[in-house]
Design an enzyme around this catalytic site. Structure first.
Site, PDB file in Angstrom:
ATOM      1  N   GLU A 122      -6.239 -10.463  -1.437  1.00 28.89           N
ATOM      2  CA  GLU A 122      -7.049 -10.287  -0.224  1.00 28.89           C
ATOM      3  C   GLU A 122      -8.529 -10.212  -0.573  1.00 28.89           C
ATOM      4  O   GLU A 122      -9.267  -9.347  -0.091  1.00 28.89           O
ATOM      5  CB  GLU A 122      -6.623  -9.011   0.525  1.00 28.89           C
ATOM      6  CG  GLU A 122      -5.143  -8.972   0.870  1.00 28.89           C
ATOM      7  CD  GLU A 122      -4.751  -7.779   1.739  1.00 28.89           C
ATOM      8  OE1 GLU A 122      -5.620  -7.121   2.320  1.00 28.89           O
ATOM      9  OE2 GLU A 122      -3.529  -7.515   1.816  1.00 28.89           O
ATOM     10  N   GLU A 127       0.792  -1.231   0.000  1.00 21.80           N
ATOM     11  CA  GLU A 127       0.000   0.000   0.000  1.00 21.80           C
ATOM     12  C   GLU A 127       0.827   1.286   0.000  1.00 21.80           C
ATOM     13  O   GLU A 127       0.573   2.200   0.780  1.00 21.80           O
ATOM     14  CB  GLU A 127      -0.949   0.010   1.211  1.00 21.80           C
ATOM     15  CG  GLU A 127      -1.857  -1.198   1.260  1.00 21.80           C
ATOM     16  CD  GLU A 127      -2.836  -1.178   2.427  1.00 21.80           C
ATOM     17  OE1 GLU A 127      -2.662  -0.337   3.324  1.00 21.80           O
ATOM     18  OE2 GLU A 127      -3.763  -1.997   2.431  1.00 21.80           O
TER      19      GLU A 127
HETATM   20  C1  GLA Z   1      -5.012  -4.350   4.353  1.00 23.04           C
HETATM   21  C2  GLA Z   1      -3.840  -5.206   4.750  1.00 23.04           C
HETATM   22  C3  GLA Z   1      -4.302  -6.502   5.353  1.00 23.04           C
HETATM   23  C4  GLA Z   1      -5.406  -6.282   6.361  1.00 23.04           C
HETATM   24  C5  GLA Z   1      -6.532  -5.522   5.744  1.00 23.04           C
HETATM   25  C6  GLA Z   1      -7.631  -5.280   6.757  1.00 23.04           C
HETATM   26  O1  GLA Z   1      -5.646  -4.756   3.222  1.00 23.04           O
HETATM   27  O2  GLA Z   1      -2.987  -5.491   3.672  1.00 23.04           O
HETATM   28  O3  GLA Z   1      -3.223  -7.081   5.999  1.00 23.04           O
HETATM   29  O4  GLA Z   1      -4.912  -5.578   7.461  1.00 23.04           O
HETATM   30  O5  GLA Z   1      -6.023  -4.273   5.325  1.00 23.04           O
HETATM   31  O6  GLA Z   1      -7.780  -6.293   7.636  1.00 23.04           O
END
Ligand code: GLA
Length: 427
Positions: A325, A218
């Protein structure tokens, strides 16, 4: 009402409730599992929390499961997935909470890796460098932050910041987990040294077992024209903190698949920034080896067409794409905010009809998986962010394929149908 007067629907409902209470599975014997359905396309995985990794009903990661539930969660993971990611235990704040060689807490991370090894899974490490869930000590030093004239003594500042309170003139970087440090800072050299020590120690420990790493998480800014988000990594080291992180990870395990991971890449403007960033890293011969697209999305967006377009553009970089994710918030407008804070992301389906929510979720998942399969030359891995709705960070949005009892929802069937190239269930 007497029991013998129940109509047929009520009796079926009752029977289902009894079966669920007994822990019976609703999956029929001939239903494909996710890992088998997609075996010719990509790995299918799930992020697991500490209860699953350690097989105990510990209260961790905001999860509260009984031993019986944990055992069912573990059985589901073994049955359905051939890849796993750690929900939290490899993040800096958890694995390396204190400075120094003895500042590591390897226990939960070791349990996670052992779980993946013993179940023969493709194991991912998440994450090495991130603005979130990183302890203040990492950034701490003796250099005044820009714009602070009269700083307190380093000792006072340290105490203040370890308590999480900002100093005058300070700014916050990322809400939620541990992003509030604004005291006297480390120098560029000190921070690079800490980053290198951390990456070398953690990556080397799991060398050969963890196959892919989210090296940087990020780093891209959400709005505006700047490519990189403001963070202490950027302010203290400069924009080459990304290249350095990849170099250190590559030194520590030359065989590991090194990913750049971010969210919101369904958004064309953010995707343009990603492409510019990765191209620039490639020009500098930085060993970035895969794109991680988090794909925390919602039922209304992206459509199949939008995801198809996103993947088409990202694959021009010539790198494998990992969906890292995946979850689909069951509420409209529940897109991930800039915070990883659970309470900020718990948009809900409450008040909606469950059947309607299930249908929308199934349609959204069907579109996404059709796009993933269409792009399976580049999409090599799809990870769900959690095992079931109850343990999800977006629990109220019921964003996953399995409910809190580990029973498959209509979205599960829709995903399996997408693997077979079938259209969603006619209604
Ligand atoms: C981001 C992070 C994850 C997690 C999510 C929320 O996407 O990369 O590790 O913390 O936020 O749970």
């Amino acid at each position: 009402m007497k029991i013998h007067r129940l109509n047929l629907n009520s009796r079926i409902g009752l029977l289902t409730a009894v079966l669920l209470a007994m822990g019976a599975t609703a999956r029929s014997g001939d239903t494909l599992t996710l890992k088998d359905a997609f075996k010719d396309h990509f790995y299918v995985g799930a992020a697991i929390n500490r209860t699953i990794a350690t097989g105990t009903a510990v209260r961790a990661d905001n999860v509260n499961r009984t031993s019986e539930q944990v055992n069912k969660d573990i059985a589901l993971v073994k049955e359905q997935f051939n890849q796993t990611s750690p929900e939290n235990d490899l993040k800096w704040a958890l694995i390396h909470p204190r400075p120094g060689a003895d500042g590591y807490n390897f226990g939960p991370a070791d349990a996670y890796v052992d779980f993946g090894v013993s179940h023969n899974m493709y194991i991912v490490g998440h994450t090495l460098v991130w603005h979130g869930q990183t302890p203040n000590w990492v950034f701490q030093g003796t250099n005044l932050p820009p714009g602070v004239a009269d700083a307190p003594s380093p000792a006072t500042a340290a105490a203040t910041n370890m308590a999480g309170t900002n100093m005058p003139g300070g700014r916050r970087f990322g809400r939620g987990f541990g992003g509030g440090f604004s005291g006297p800072r480390a120098s560029r050299e000190e921070l690079l040294q800490r980053m290198r020590d951390h990456i070398h120690t953690v990556v080397a420990r799991y060398k050969g077992k963890i196959k892919a790493w989210d090296v940087v998480n990020e780093a891209i800014a959400d709005g505006g024209t700047n490519i990189l988000r403001n963070s202490l990594w950027l302010e203290i080291i400069g924009p080459d903190f990304i290249a350095k992180a990849f170099e250190y990870a590559h030194e520590a395990d030359p065989d590991a698949n090194l990913r750049y991971n971010d969210y919101g890449l369904e958004n064309p403007a953010k995707r343009r920034k990603l492409i510019a960033l990765i191209k620039s890293l490639q020009e500098q011969h930085v060993p970035v080896m895969a794109i991680g697209s988090q794909t925390h999305v919602n039922v209304s967006s992206p459509s199949f067409e939008a995801e198809d377009q996103a993947l088409t553009e990202m694959e021009t970089l010539g790198l494998p794409i990992h969906i890292t994710e995946l979850d689909v918030n069951g509420a409209q407008g529940g897109q991930r905010s800039s915070s990883a804070d659970i309470s900020n992301n718990a948009a809900t389906t409450q008040g909606g009809l469950v059947d309607d929510a299930n249908r929308k979720l199934a349609d959204a998942y069907a579109g996404l998986f059709r796009a993933f399969v269409k792009h399976d030359k580049s999409v090599k891995l799809v990870t769900f962010w959690g095992v079931n709705d109850r343990v999800s960070w977006r629990a109220q949005g019921r964003p996953l394929l399995f409910d809190g009892n580990d029973q498959p929802k209509p979205a599960f069937e829709a995903v399996i149908r997408a693997a077979k190239g079938e259209q969603p269930n006619p209604r």
